[in-house]
Design a protein around this motif. Structure first.
Motif, PDB file in Angstrom:
ATOM      1  N   PRO A 176       0.585  -1.070  -0.204  1.00 52.83           N
ATOM      2  CA  PRO A 176       0.167  -0.214  -0.563  1.00 52.83           C
ATOM      3  C   PRO A 176       0.886   1.342   0.211  1.00 52.83           C
ATOM      4  O   PRO A 176       0.588   1.845  -0.632  1.00 52.83           O
ATOM      5  CB  PRO A 176      -0.994  -0.207   0.934  1.00 52.83           C
ATOM      6  N   SER A 177       1.995   1.474   1.376  1.00 51.95           N
ATOM      7  CA  SER A 177       2.820   2.697   0.853  1.00 51.95           C
ATOM      8  C   SER A 177       3.156   2.187  -0.843  1.00 51.95           C
ATOM      9  O   SER A 177       4.240   4.103  -1.048  1.00 51.95           O
ATOM     10  CB  SER A 177       3.882   2.531   1.850  1.00 51.95           C
ATOM     11  N   MET A 178       3.623   1.680  -1.111  1.00 53.13           N
ATOM     12  CA  MET A 178       4.597   1.703  -2.512  1.00 53.13           C
ATOM     13  C   MET A 178       3.305   1.982  -3.854  1.00 53.13           C
ATOM     14  O   MET A 178       4.417   2.402  -4.476  1.00 53.13           O
ATOM     15  CB  MET A 178       5.191   0.468  -2.821  1.00 53.13           C
ATOM     16  N   LEU A 179       2.132   0.895  -3.693  1.00 58.76           N
ATOM     17  CA  LEU A 179       1.416   1.668  -4.803  1.00 58.76           C
ATOM     18  C   LEU A 179       1.309   3.372  -5.868  1.00 58.76           C
ATOM     19  O   LEU A 179       1.786   2.832  -6.594  1.00 58.76           O
ATOM     20  CB  LEU A 179       0.382   1.335  -4.100  1.00 58.76           C
ATOM     21  N   PRO A 180       1.794   4.175  -5.086  1.00 60.91           N
ATOM     22  CA  PRO A 180       0.898   5.246  -5.611  1.00 60.91           C
ATOM     23  C   PRO A 180       2.392   5.297  -6.988  1.00 60.91           C
ATOM     24  O   PRO A 180       2.021   5.849  -7.959  1.00 60.91           O
ATOM     25  CB  PRO A 180       1.284   6.463  -4.925  1.00 60.91           C
ATOM     26  N   GLN A 181       3.729   5.526  -6.251  1.00 61.13           N
ATOM     27  CA  GLN A 181       4.803   5.330  -7.340  1.00 61.13           C
ATOM     28  C   GLN A 181       4.832   3.970  -7.771  1.00 61.13           C
ATOM     29  O   GLN A 181       5.371   4.181  -9.651  1.00 61.13           O
ATOM     30  CB  GLN A 181       6.189   4.997  -5.991  1.00 61.13           C
ATOM     31  N   LEU A 182       4.628   3.005  -7.818  1.00 59.09           N
ATOM     32  CA  LEU A 182       4.489   1.983  -8.861  1.00 59.09           C
ATOM     33  C   LEU A 182       3.782   1.614 -10.041  1.00 59.09           C
ATOM     34  O   LEU A 182       3.734   1.489 -11.252  1.00 59.09           O
ATOM     35  CB  LEU A 182       4.093   0.790  -7.982  1.00 59.09           C
ATOM     36  N   LEU A 183       2.501   2.608  -9.571  1.00 57.98           N
ATOM     37  CA  LEU A 183       1.471   2.334 -10.465  1.00 57.98           C
ATOM     38  C   LEU A 183       1.985   3.393 -11.431  1.00 57.98           C
ATOM     39  O   LEU A 183       1.476   3.614 -12.725  1.00 57.98           O
ATOM     40  CB  LEU A 183      -0.091   3.058 -10.060  1.00 57.98           C
ATOM     41  N   THR A 184       2.008   4.734 -10.787  1.00 56.99           N
ATOM     42  CA  THR A 184       2.996   5.764 -11.488  1.00 56.99           C
ATOM     43  C   THR A 184       4.295   5.598 -12.620  1.00 56.99           C
ATOM     44  O   THR A 184       4.195   5.928 -14.029  1.00 56.99           O
ATOM     45  CB  THR A 184       3.389   7.081 -11.212  1.00 56.99           C
ATOM     46  N   GLY A 185       5.062   4.479 -11.755  1.00 53.69           N
ATOM     47  CA  GLY A 185       5.395   3.996 -12.638  1.00 53.69           C
ATOM     48  C   GLY A 185       5.516   3.237 -14.238  1.00 53.69           C
ATOM     49  O   GLY A 185       5.785   2.730 -14.883  1.00 53.69           O
TER      50      GLY A 185
END
Length: 262
Positions: A176-185
């Protein structure tokens, strides 16, 4: 009158009006031959050509071939890039070991790997997938390494204090913490993978939109060539819209996506 960019009608309507205006200017320049017709087809010619291509199978087969390679390349990039980024970003010792290798490989363009890929894999779709995946995996790798650092250390210590196992921490804290940047990636990697799929098809002659674009360009058929360029743009735009919608759906709990609609 001041435009309120928070309004949905303004956010959608303004780009459409701008695009229609630019198309109208392009049409006038083409019809008056200010923009030489031997270099550019007019929008009206492209629209007519697109209308005839839509009802044929050739266009859809080319789109399918390109999306097939794009999907495989993106999936490989997501799996490898995220996994490697999670491991490297979680340990400063592993990061110190692999960082020089990453910084060495990252600037090497995927196109430079074409001769090696053809000799090792051949000139079929696997080569296209490799080239696109090689380019996209670094987008996901860097996004994952950066995303690992967004995990709250207090929350990490709290999870450890309550004896959360690895999979519980991964599911309820790390992802959940990584998800925002992962989705942008993923969005960036998607564009990269599509670009390199088209490029590989154009340069190596693999089946897909790139090959069709190259063949019509070599034949000097400008309306068809520009039609394929428009289709490539629409495919990229459509994929980006779908990924943005998915991103908003998955992150509706995140503070950056809590928008107040007017």
């Amino acid at each position: 009158m001041k435009l309120d960019y928070r309004r949905r009608s303004v956010r959608i309507g303004l780009p459409i009006v701008t695009a229609l205006f630019l198309i109208a200017v392009w049409e006038v320049l083409a019809q008056t031959d200010i923009l030489p017709r031997r270099f550019a087809a007019s929008p009206s010619q492209i629209i007519v050509q697109l209308g005839s291509m839509i009802f044929g199978s050739t266009l859809w087969q080319a789109i399918g071939q390109t999306l097939y390679a794009w999907g495989q390349a993106l999936l490989i990039a997501i799996l490898l890039g995220t996994t490697a980024g999670l491991i490297i970003g979680s340990s400063r010792y592993i990061s110190a070991f692999f960082r020089p290798l990453i910084e060495f490989l990252k600037p090497i363009p995927s196109i430079a790997m074409i001769p090696l890929a053809i000799m090792a894999i051949g000139s079929g779709k696997p080569t296209e997938v490799f080239l696109a995946g090689y380019a996209a995996v670094f987008q996901m790798l860097m996004a994952a390494i950066s995303a690992v650092k967004t995990v709250d250390p207090v929350a990490r210590d709290t999870a450890a204090a309550y004896s959360f196992g690895f999979w519980a921490r991964l599911r309820f804290l790390i992802i959940p913490s990584m998800l925002p940047q992962l989705l942008t990636g993923i969005r960036i990697a998607s564009n990269t993978a599509l670009i390199f799929c088209i490029t590989a098809e154009l340069l190596v002659g693999m089946e897909g939109l790139g090959q069709s674009l190259g063949q019509t360009g070599s034949a000097g058929n400008l309306p068809v060539m520009y039609s394929y360029i428009v289709v490539i743009g629409l495919v990229g735009f459509g994929l980006n819209v779908l990924l943005i919608a998915l991103q908003k759906r998955l992150l509706n709990w995140h503070e950056s996506y809590r928008e107040v609609t007017a």
